[in-house]
Design an enzyme around this catalytic site. Structure first.
Site, PDB file in Angstrom:
ATOM      1  N   GLU A 102      41.761  36.226  37.183  1.00  0.00           N
ATOM      2  CA  GLU A 102      41.968  35.908  38.592  1.00  0.00           C
ATOM      3  C   GLU A 102      41.057  34.764  39.016  1.00  0.00           C
ATOM      4  OE1 GLU A 102      41.345  37.886  42.998  1.00  0.00           O
ATOM      5  OE2 GLU A 102      41.901  39.196  41.339  1.00  0.00           O
ATOM      6  N   ASP A 151      43.398  48.408  40.301  1.00  0.00           N
ATOM      7  CA  ASP A 151      42.916  47.276  39.504  1.00  0.00           C
ATOM      8  C   ASP A 151      43.707  47.118  38.210  1.00  0.00           C
ATOM      9  OD1 ASP A 151      40.989  46.779  41.430  1.00  0.00           O
ATOM     10  OD2 ASP A 151      39.379  47.770  40.323  1.00  0.00           O
TER      11      ASP A 151
END
Length: 166
Positions: free
Chosen positions: A52, A125
């Site tokens: 990310e 997550d």
């Protein structure tokens, strides 16, 4: 981790979340994350790592934590000689749902559907990591570079990097 066929169909290979104790000093927490990532990379031997890219967020604490964990993931990829790519959350959401402002539940549901899972990966997550892997597989090439036209977020990032280099 996912395997993605040329027709964009995907199969789950591995999913997990490395956790560290929030009471530990930051250097210990990052070392725990690095050790966990090394173990997964050594066991599954992926061809690329997608991470990310922190683009902009309101919460500085969240930005710092994400940036530090992303840096560790990039370091571990580099140690293993793996190409690495970064994607913003907006890019991931757009790739997975077709809508860059999709909420977490929409992304999770699409990840489960794409990977033909009976339930949404938990914790959140884990679903985020799978979405990132799918985004890269669909938008990137095996060398870790994005292919095709840049998204608006990718263009903005590239422009900001050019300005920073002067």
């Amino acid at each position: 981790m996912v395997d993605v066929a040329p027709d964009r169909s995907a199969t789950l290979v591995h999913v997990g979340v490395v956790r560290s104790d929030p009471r530990d000093p930051i250097e210990s927490r990052l070392a725990t994350i690095a050790a966990g990532l090394r173990a997964v990379l050594d066991e599954h031997r992926p061809s690329v790592v997608a991470v990310e890219r922190v683009f902009a967020q309101q919460n500085m604490h969240t930005v710092m934590g994400t940036a530090q964990a992303s840096g560790v993931a990039l370091l571990v990829a580099g140690e293993r000689g793996l190409p690495a790519a970064t994607h913003t959350p907006t890019e991931v959401k757009a790739a997975i749902t077709g809508y860059g402002a999709a909420d977490k539940r929409q992304v999770q549901a699409m990840v489960a559907r794409i990977l033909r899972l009976d339930e949404v990966p938990r914790p959140a997550d884990a679903a985020d990591a799978l979405a990132l892997a799918l985004c890269h597989a669909w938008r990137g090439d095996a060398a870790g570079a994005a292919s095709g036209p840049l998204t608006p977020a990718q263009r903005a990032w590239a422009d900001a990097e050019r300005l920073a280099r002067g």
